[in-house]
Enzyme design. Sequence first.
Site, PDB file in Angstrom:
ATOM      1  N   ASP A 167       0.867  -1.187   0.000  1.00 57.29           N
ATOM      2  CA  ASP A 167       0.000   0.000   0.000  1.00 57.29           C
ATOM      3  C   ASP A 167       0.898   1.229   0.000  1.00 57.29           C
ATOM      4  O   ASP A 167       2.125   1.119  -0.036  1.00 57.29           O
ATOM      5  CB  ASP A 167      -0.979  -0.037   1.174  1.00 57.29           C
ATOM      6  CG  ASP A 167      -0.285   0.057   2.515  1.00 57.29           C
ATOM      7  OD1 ASP A 167       0.951   0.208   2.543  1.00 57.29           O
ATOM      8  OD2 ASP A 167      -0.968  -0.030   3.541  1.00 57.29           O
ATOM      9  N   ASP A 222      -8.228  -6.774   0.454  1.00 61.01           N
ATOM     10  CA  ASP A 222      -7.274  -7.073   1.533  1.00 61.01           C
ATOM     11  C   ASP A 222      -7.922  -6.662   2.833  1.00 61.01           C
ATOM     12  O   ASP A 222      -8.768  -5.763   2.865  1.00 61.01           O
ATOM     13  CB  ASP A 222      -5.977  -6.276   1.383  1.00 61.01           C
ATOM     14  CG  ASP A 222      -6.151  -4.845   1.885  1.00 61.01           C
ATOM     15  OD1 ASP A 222      -6.763  -4.032   1.170  1.00 61.01           O
ATOM     16  OD2 ASP A 222      -5.744  -4.562   3.033  1.00 61.01           O
ATOM     17  N   CYS A 224     -12.460 -29.108   6.907  1.00 60.35           N
ATOM     18  CA  CYS A 224     -11.571 -27.977   6.576  1.00 60.35           C
ATOM     19  C   CYS A 224     -10.142 -28.501   6.457  1.00 60.35           C
ATOM     20  O   CYS A 224      -9.680 -29.261   7.316  1.00 60.35           O
ATOM     21  CB  CYS A 224     -11.667 -26.904   7.650  1.00 60.35           C
ATOM     22  SG  CYS A 224     -10.459 -25.563   7.465  1.00 60.35           S
ATOM     23  N   CYS A 255      -7.325 -27.019   6.810  1.00 61.40           N
ATOM     24  CA  CYS A 255      -6.257 -26.229   7.453  1.00 61.40           C
ATOM     25  C   CYS A 255      -5.542 -27.037   8.529  1.00 61.40           C
ATOM     26  O   CYS A 255      -6.021 -28.060   9.003  1.00 61.40           O
ATOM     27  CB  CYS A 255      -6.805 -24.924   8.025  1.00 61.40           C
ATOM     28  SG  CYS A 255      -7.524 -25.060   9.668  1.00 61.40           S
ATOM     29  N   CYS A 272      -7.709 -27.644  11.735  1.00 61.29           N
ATOM     30  CA  CYS A 272      -8.863 -28.554  11.676  1.00 61.29           C
ATOM     31  C   CYS A 272      -8.465 -29.988  11.351  1.00 61.29           C
ATOM     32  O   CYS A 272      -9.141 -30.926  11.765  1.00 61.29           O
ATOM     33  CB  CYS A 272      -9.882 -28.036  10.664  1.00 61.29           C
ATOM     34  SG  CYS A 272     -10.655 -26.489  11.198  1.00 61.29           S
ATOM     35  N   HIS A 316      -6.585 -21.097  10.158  1.00 63.55           N
ATOM     36  CA  HIS A 316      -7.972 -21.453   9.857  1.00 63.55           C
ATOM     37  C   HIS A 316      -8.716 -20.303   9.197  1.00 63.55           C
ATOM     38  O   HIS A 316      -9.328 -20.478   8.137  1.00 63.55           O
ATOM     39  CB  HIS A 316      -8.724 -21.892  11.103  1.00 63.55           C
ATOM     40  CG  HIS A 316     -10.182 -22.122  10.805  1.00 63.55           C
ATOM     41  ND1 HIS A 316     -10.639 -23.270  10.192  1.00 63.55           N
ATOM     42  CD2 HIS A 316     -11.263 -21.316  10.938  1.00 63.55           C
ATOM     43  CE1 HIS A 316     -11.937 -23.169   9.992  1.00 63.55           C
ATOM     44  NE2 HIS A 316     -12.338 -21.995  10.436  1.00 63.55           N
TER      45      HIS A 316
END
Lengths: 399, 399
Positions: B113, B288, B326, B328, B331, B357
């Site tokens: 940015d 974002d 999930c 991730c 999980c 997650h």
Amino acid sequence: MNTIVIPDPVATATTGSRPISFQSVPAAASSDPTRARLGRLVTPHGLIETPQFMPVGTNATVKALDPDDLREAGATMILANTYHLALRPGHERIARLGGLHRFMAWDRGLLTDSGGYQVVSLGDRLTIDDEGVTFRSHLDGSPQRFTPEHSIRVQEALGADVAVCFDQPVPPHASSRSTVNEAMERTHRWAVRCLEAHGRTEQALFGIIQGGLEPDLRAGSTDFLRALPFDGLCIGGLAGDETAGQRRDALDIVVERLEGDPRPRYLMGLGSPLDLLDAVDAGVDLFDSVLPARVARNGTLWVPGGRLNLRNARFLDDPRPVLEGCPCRLCRTFSRAYLAHLFRANELLAYRLATCHNLTFTLDFMARIRSAIADGTFPRLRRELQAPPASSDAAGEPA
Amino acid sequence: MNTIVIPDPVATATTGSRPISFQSVPAAASSDPTRARLGRLVTPHGLIETPQFMPVGTNATVKALDPDDLREAGATMILANTYHLALRPGHERIARLGGLHRFMAWDRGLLTDSGGYQVVSLGDRLTIDDEGVTFRSHLDGSPQRFTPEHSIRVQEALGADVAVCFDQPVPPHASSRSTVNEAMERTHRWAVRCLEAHGRTEQALFGIIQGGLEPDLRAGSTDFLRALPFDGLCIGGLAGDETAGQRRDALDIVVERLEGDPRPRYLMGLGSPLDLLDAVDAGVDLFDSVLPARVARNGTLWVPGGRLNLRNARFLDDPRPVLEGCPCRLCRTFSRAYLAHLFRANELLAYRLATCHNLTFTLDFMARIRSAIADGTFPRLRRELQAPPASSDAAGEPA
């Protein structure tokens, strides 16, 4: 005082009917005398080659790491703290959730301490009697009581591969002979009660030798404990305020009296590389300490012959890895400059990367020790590493 | 006001001589009207499928994660903050160390940015003039000055794939029309100066549309910015204190006027799933936000149709994963009970697992959106997800 029937300990330890087994591994003869020995500890969760170092996962997590990080660092056995887990989240809860291995998703060797050290060092308003210890939780001030039977009950609920007897440790150097003696005798009585209380057959139980720095007490405690049918023997009440020489003297007394005993010897709480080297030379097989991880979180990274303080401004422009050739996540990916930046910005990733490095370094150091024992060069390795460096490391400061 | 020679922006964006390219991807016709669109943003560090969400790595690290975690979560582009990195560790230092990609070991898409938002929101003793902004560092109180030219110089030193113009954002709802207008006109003048200052040919530059919630100002800003040869257009001054309806009205004005413009549209600062859904429908390509990671570190885990507050005691005994199926790290390995314990014990691993997650959830959500756009079912998906749940999720609370 002891009315239970105690099977012959040596015979028991070698029958294979026990939850763990420990065999010594032949090593090349060494030119210089050393008690360093190689071993293989077989647990329900895999093989642990000794001498070995166990990272500490106090709250069912080695701070900042996950199980993949630990495996990658080479950890084959870790320690978790009975005192902390009994208070939070509670051992019965962990048992309902399938035990500690499952709770923390750790599929390798796991040992729980007895809580004895933490009760004495962390508990508030402590009173010790022959039955046990009453104290206030360091978390919420709630009244708590640990006895040998309770410690075993907690450790059976947690279900680690190895449980440890509830003992009364005292600071080795600062304690009077009578204090050391009283704590030792209580530890002996509690050891017998722990053996009686322990019933989880797939879990090993280690006794703890006390006796401080008093040669006769240390010898007597060794004799008392070795006569009991434990699966291994811890050496407690060291790695505290004693000098390296005092520690070595105490270790020599213990190990001499354990000559020919096939069970693993575990010195509790020792973690600096040079200290490990000396204790291995004295004949110790297992170690644990929070030290490598704790100093990592403070920005101290271990390298051969020294350490780097990553909070030092000179590292902010250093494009090199912390240790060239180190296989850890930090060194194979990031520069000293990046890690120094993360520490200054208080970024969480700093703690993980630094801990990965120091544990990899420590576990690699143990592997190097094992390799030197195997080929008969351990005394030389020890001499080289314990000698003051000929020229100071360009990057490191003496550890 | 603008004296530089500006090439035709549309022609430039499609020639392929630019550092990035953006092509729309054909999608099945949808029965209901939507401006949702599929695209492929090609950068020097790989392909970014849009609509896409960029996790935020403020200090050259997405808090608690390492690059492997980000790749595993599915991140193809992340954002880093120019303001923070200019102050610490310094953009010139990062340039000397090989640039931001190398510094943080991130090999995929990277956008910086401009610092405009942080200067205004984090800087102390702020004074804004037409040349730039003078303020005190939030780190050490040192005097600092950002101008359009300085922001570009910093971003060129960091060397991300995409740089962004220095702008003056104002809170959209709480600002008067004259404040919004003044900031917008200044942003326009600064956009031209950024274009003039920017010389790093392998780095793309995005302009920022302002204009708050004033329809004519938003329209005018869109017209001004679209006429300039930027590689993409940011929509700034939203994702603040406005209502969802006000945001949608502003987005509709912008996107209508960008009809046929082949450049990516990036709405800065939006991160909640339902908000993303609406902005995709309005025709936005890139997003974002720190939101998914920030709420994760506070113990809020996102699940379909709601969220779980892992600090709630009811999770201490819950053996289920946070979200069944999930992929991730959290999980697939750990229970809700374990994560709840880690949060209560303030263990560092909690922050990493929860962030893995929520970012996986957010990036999977964007993939689901892209898939629905591709097969013409996006309007139905949006209706289903934005409707109040028929029966409340057994575990989740409304997000």
